[in-house]
Design a protein around this motif. Structure first.
Motif, PDB file in Angstrom:
ATOM      1  N   CYS A  64     -44.524  23.323  23.502  1.00  0.00           N
ATOM      2  CA  CYS A  64     -43.936  23.900  22.286  1.00  0.00           C
ATOM      3  C   CYS A  64     -42.500  24.346  22.543  1.00  0.00           C
ATOM      4  N   HIS A  65     -42.260  24.944  23.698  1.00  0.00           N
ATOM      5  CA  HIS A  65     -40.906  25.366  24.074  1.00  0.00           C
ATOM      6  C   HIS A  65     -39.974  24.154  24.159  1.00  0.00           C
ATOM      7  N   SER A  66     -40.459  23.076  24.726  1.00  0.00           N
ATOM      8  CA  SER A  66     -39.654  21.868  24.869  1.00  0.00           C
ATOM      9  C   SER A  66     -39.362  21.226  23.518  1.00  0.00           C
ATOM     10  N   LEU A  67     -40.349  21.225  22.624  1.00  0.00           N
ATOM     11  CA  LEU A  67     -40.142  20.658  21.288  1.00  0.00           C
ATOM     12  C   LEU A  67     -39.078  21.443  20.529  1.00  0.00           C
ATOM     13  N   ALA A  68     -39.115  22.777  20.658  1.00  0.00           N
ATOM     14  CA  ALA A  68     -38.103  23.604  19.989  1.00  0.00           C
ATOM     15  C   ALA A  68     -36.721  23.314  20.562  1.00  0.00           C
ATOM     16  N   GLY A  69     -36.649  23.132  21.872  1.00  0.00           N
ATOM     17  CA  GLY A  69     -35.371  22.800  22.497  1.00  0.00           C
ATOM     18  C   GLY A  69     -34.847  21.455  22.050  1.00  0.00           C
ATOM     19  N   PHE A  70     -35.750  20.504  21.892  1.00  0.00           N
ATOM     20  CA  PHE A  70     -35.335  19.179  21.421  1.00  0.00           C
ATOM     21  C   PHE A  70     -34.767  19.254  20.010  1.00  0.00           C
ATOM     22  N   VAL A  71     -35.458  19.975  19.128  1.00  0.00           N
ATOM     23  CA  VAL A  71     -35.001  20.078  17.734  1.00  0.00           C
ATOM     24  C   VAL A  71     -33.624  20.740  17.672  1.00  0.00           C
ATOM     25  N   ARG A  72     -33.404  21.765  18.485  1.00  0.00           N
ATOM     26  CA  ARG A  72     -32.097  22.437  18.496  1.00  0.00           C
ATOM     27  C   ARG A  72     -30.980  21.506  18.952  1.00  0.00           C
ATOM     28  N   SER A  73     -31.284  20.627  19.883  1.00  0.00           N
ATOM     29  CA  SER A  73     -30.245  19.759  20.451  1.00  0.00           C
ATOM     30  C   SER A  73     -30.090  18.432  19.715  1.00  0.00           C
ATOM     31  N   CYS A  74     -31.060  18.102  18.868  1.00  0.00           N
ATOM     32  CA  CYS A  74     -31.041  16.816  18.166  1.00  0.00           C
ATOM     33  C   CYS A  74     -30.156  16.897  16.926  1.00  0.00           C
ATOM     34  N   SER A  75     -29.363  15.872  16.701  1.00  0.00           N
ATOM     35  CA  SER A  75     -28.464  15.848  15.542  1.00  0.00           C
ATOM     36  C   SER A  75     -29.013  15.015  14.381  1.00  0.00           C
ATOM     37  N   GLU A  76     -30.156  14.371  14.580  1.00  0.00           N
ATOM     38  CA  GLU A  76     -30.722  13.488  13.562  1.00  0.00           C
ATOM     39  C   GLU A  76     -31.837  14.210  12.803  1.00  0.00           C
ATOM     40  N   SER A  77     -31.616  14.409  11.511  1.00  0.00           N
ATOM     41  CA  SER A  77     -32.547  15.202  10.713  1.00  0.00           C
ATOM     42  C   SER A  77     -33.944  14.581  10.629  1.00  0.00           C
ATOM     43  N   ASP A  78     -34.020  13.243  10.599  1.00  0.00           N
ATOM     44  CA  ASP A  78     -35.331  12.617  10.466  1.00  0.00           C
ATOM     45  C   ASP A  78     -36.183  12.844  11.711  1.00  0.00           C
ATOM     46  N   ARG A  79     -35.551  12.884  12.883  1.00  0.00           N
ATOM     47  CA  ARG A  79     -36.294  13.142  14.113  1.00  0.00           C
ATOM     48  C   ARG A  79     -36.697  14.611  14.193  1.00  0.00           C
ATOM     49  N   LEU A 108     -38.848  25.901  15.465  1.00  0.00           N
ATOM     50  CA  LEU A 108     -38.442  24.569  15.025  1.00  0.00           C
ATOM     51  C   LEU A 108     -37.574  24.652  13.773  1.00  0.00           C
ATOM     52  N   VAL A 109     -37.992  25.460  12.813  1.00  0.00           N
ATOM     53  CA  VAL A 109     -37.222  25.604  11.573  1.00  0.00           C
ATOM     54  C   VAL A 109     -35.833  26.162  11.881  1.00  0.00           C
ATOM     55  N   GLY A 110     -35.763  27.102  12.810  1.00  0.00           N
ATOM     56  CA  GLY A 110     -34.483  27.703  13.165  1.00  0.00           C
ATOM     57  C   GLY A 110     -33.518  26.732  13.813  1.00  0.00           C
ATOM     58  N   GLY A 111     -34.007  25.593  14.288  1.00  0.00           N
ATOM     59  CA  GLY A 111     -33.146  24.609  14.924  1.00  0.00           C
ATOM     60  C   GLY A 111     -32.732  23.460  14.031  1.00  0.00           C
ATOM     61  N   LEU A 112     -33.185  23.452  12.775  1.00  0.00           N
ATOM     62  CA  LEU A 112     -32.876  22.345  11.872  1.00  0.00           C
ATOM     63  C   LEU A 112     -31.398  22.318  11.496  1.00  0.00           C
ATOM     64  N   ASN A 113     -30.849  21.104  11.356  1.00  0.00           N
ATOM     65  CA  ASN A 113     -29.475  20.992  10.880  1.00  0.00           C
ATOM     66  C   ASN A 113     -29.447  21.045   9.349  1.00  0.00           C
ATOM     67  N   ALA A 114     -28.255  20.979   8.774  1.00  0.00           N
ATOM     68  CA  ALA A 114     -28.096  21.181   7.326  1.00  0.00           C
ATOM     69  C   ALA A 114     -28.903  20.175   6.505  1.00  0.00           C
ATOM     70  N   ASP A 115     -28.866  18.902   6.894  1.00  0.00           N
ATOM     71  CA  ASP A 115     -29.596  17.882   6.151  1.00  0.00           C
ATOM     72  C   ASP A 115     -31.108  18.104   6.238  1.00  0.00           C
ATOM     73  N   ALA A 116     -31.580  18.473   7.417  1.00  0.00           N
ATOM     74  CA  ALA A 116     -33.010  18.704   7.605  1.00  0.00           C
ATOM     75  C   ALA A 116     -33.468  19.930   6.822  1.00  0.00           C
ATOM     76  N   VAL A 117     -32.637  20.972   6.788  1.00  0.00           N
ATOM     77  CA  VAL A 117     -32.982  22.177   6.017  1.00  0.00           C
ATOM     78  C   VAL A 117     -33.118  21.834   4.543  1.00  0.00           C
ATOM     79  N   LEU A 118     -32.208  21.000   4.048  1.00  0.00           N
ATOM     80  CA  LEU A 118     -32.266  20.609   2.641  1.00  0.00           C
ATOM     81  C   LEU A 118     -33.550  19.835   2.346  1.00  0.00           C
ATOM     82  N   GLU A 119     -33.907  18.895   3.223  1.00  0.00           N
ATOM     83  CA  GLU A 119     -35.141  18.126   3.033  1.00  0.00           C
ATOM     84  C   GLU A 119     -36.370  19.027   3.143  1.00  0.00           C
ATOM     85  N   TYR A 120     -36.334  19.942   4.088  1.00  0.00           N
ATOM     86  CA  TYR A 120     -37.453  20.874   4.269  1.00  0.00           C
ATOM     87  C   TYR A 120     -37.608  21.762   3.036  1.00  0.00           C
ATOM     88  N   THR A 121     -36.489  22.223   2.484  1.00  0.00           N
ATOM     89  CA  THR A 121     -36.522  23.057   1.279  1.00  0.00           C
ATOM     90  C   THR A 121     -37.121  22.288   0.106  1.00  0.00           C
TER      91      THR A 121
END
Length: 306
Positions: A64-79, A108-121
């Motif tokens: 879970c810690h690694s997944l959160a780290g990946f989401v924070r570092s990933c720039s692609e919203s779909d991933r 995970l939510v805290g690591g989303l970029n702008a596009d991902a936040v919009l899709e999540y919303t």
């Protein structure tokens, strides 16, 4: 291989399944991430998080810690969303954090970029309207809990200081919560991000009350938020948009549009003639003060808020 060979085998192989996912996710496309986070692996993950004394509890927490780290570092919203949605959809659950007593989804939510936040919303609004997080048959008993969770999450994505904030997203969330707190959608408006869909099932009194509470919470946040006006703009006040308008003014205009559009919307509470007259007086006074504020009168800006 993960499902048939690792998840159903010895402790060592189950441990390897967690390690495999930890190292594989950063290398996969969004559709591959969804496949890699298989039902068997997710069930194993949840079970080992729920029971802290389980053999693989530490490995599950590390994943879970690694997944959160990946989401924070990933720039692609779909991933990013592929990882998040895997935990929220069956065999995962929207209550993943409360069930596992972790902050995995929150991280995970805290690591989303702008596009991902919009899709999540957008997805959260759908969950609120439909009362479900999937296309499967809706269970009546779960509608309220889904709406309660979605409403809470909508507030969370507004208040979270690490998430990218855009005026339109913030305004749409506030409008959405207000609409379903105080109005019934008689007829949708095609293409409108707020009024384009209506609840699949009528909202209960409890759901409307909760939406009202959450609207007030969002409004309070918007009212104290630093101005969206460009850096260095003169006379920038907290709670103002890029054009200088107060957030509350934009919302008042939205409310007035709902009141005037009787074809599409109906107030949940009958409004008296006296109330409507007071409302019209308020709108007139605000416009007078806005004219004064436009001439540099800061006192008028303060009275607008009152």
């Amino acid at each position: 291989i993960v499902d048939t060979t690792l998840c159903s085998a010895s402790h060592e192989r189950k441990q390897l399944a967690f390690r495999f996912l930890e190292h594989a996710v950063p290398l996969l496309r969004a559709d591959q991430i969804s496949a890699a986070m298989s039902p068997s692996l997710l069930k194993m993950l949840i079970n080992n998080l729920v029971y802290p004394d389980s053999f693989h509890s530490a490995a599950a927490k590390q994943l879970c810690h690694s997944l959160a780290g990946f989401v924070r570092s990933c720039s692609e919203s779909d991933r990013q969303l592929a990882v998040l949605m895997a935990l929220l959809h069956k065999p995962g659950t929207i209550h993943f954090d409360s069930v596992t007593k972790t902050q995995t989804v929150a991280s995970l939510v805290g690591g989303l970029n702008a596009d991902a936040v919009l899709e999540y919303t957008t997805w959260l609004k759908k969950v609120f309207l439909t009362g479900t997080d999937s296309d499967e048959e809706i269970k009546e008993g779960s509608i309220e809990s889904h709406r309660r969770w979605a409403s809470n999450q909508l507030v969370h994505v507004v208040k979270h200081p690490a998430l990218a904030r855009t005026e339109q997203r913030l305004l749409d969330v506030a409008k959405f919560l207000f609409l379903h707190a105080f109005f019934k959608v008689k007829k949708t408006i095609a293409g409108d991000p707020v009024c384009g869909e209506s609840p699949t099932f009528p909202l209960s009194v409890e759901s409307s009350k909760l939406a009202a509470q959450h609207f007030n919470s969002v409004l309070s946040t918007l009212g104290t938020m630093p101005s969206f006006r460009p850096d260095g703009a003169r006379n920038s006040l907290p709670g103002t948009r890029a054009n200088g308008d107060f957030w509350v003014y934009s919302l008042v205009q939205f409310v007035n549009s709902l009141l005037l559009d009787q074809e599409h919307f109906e107030p949940l509470t009958q409004l008296s003639v006296e109330w409507r007259e007071s409302w019209e007086d308020m709108l007139g006074n605000v416009e007078v003060m806005r004219t004064s504020a436009g001439k540099g009168c800061r006192v008028s800006e303060s009275f607008q808020l009152l």
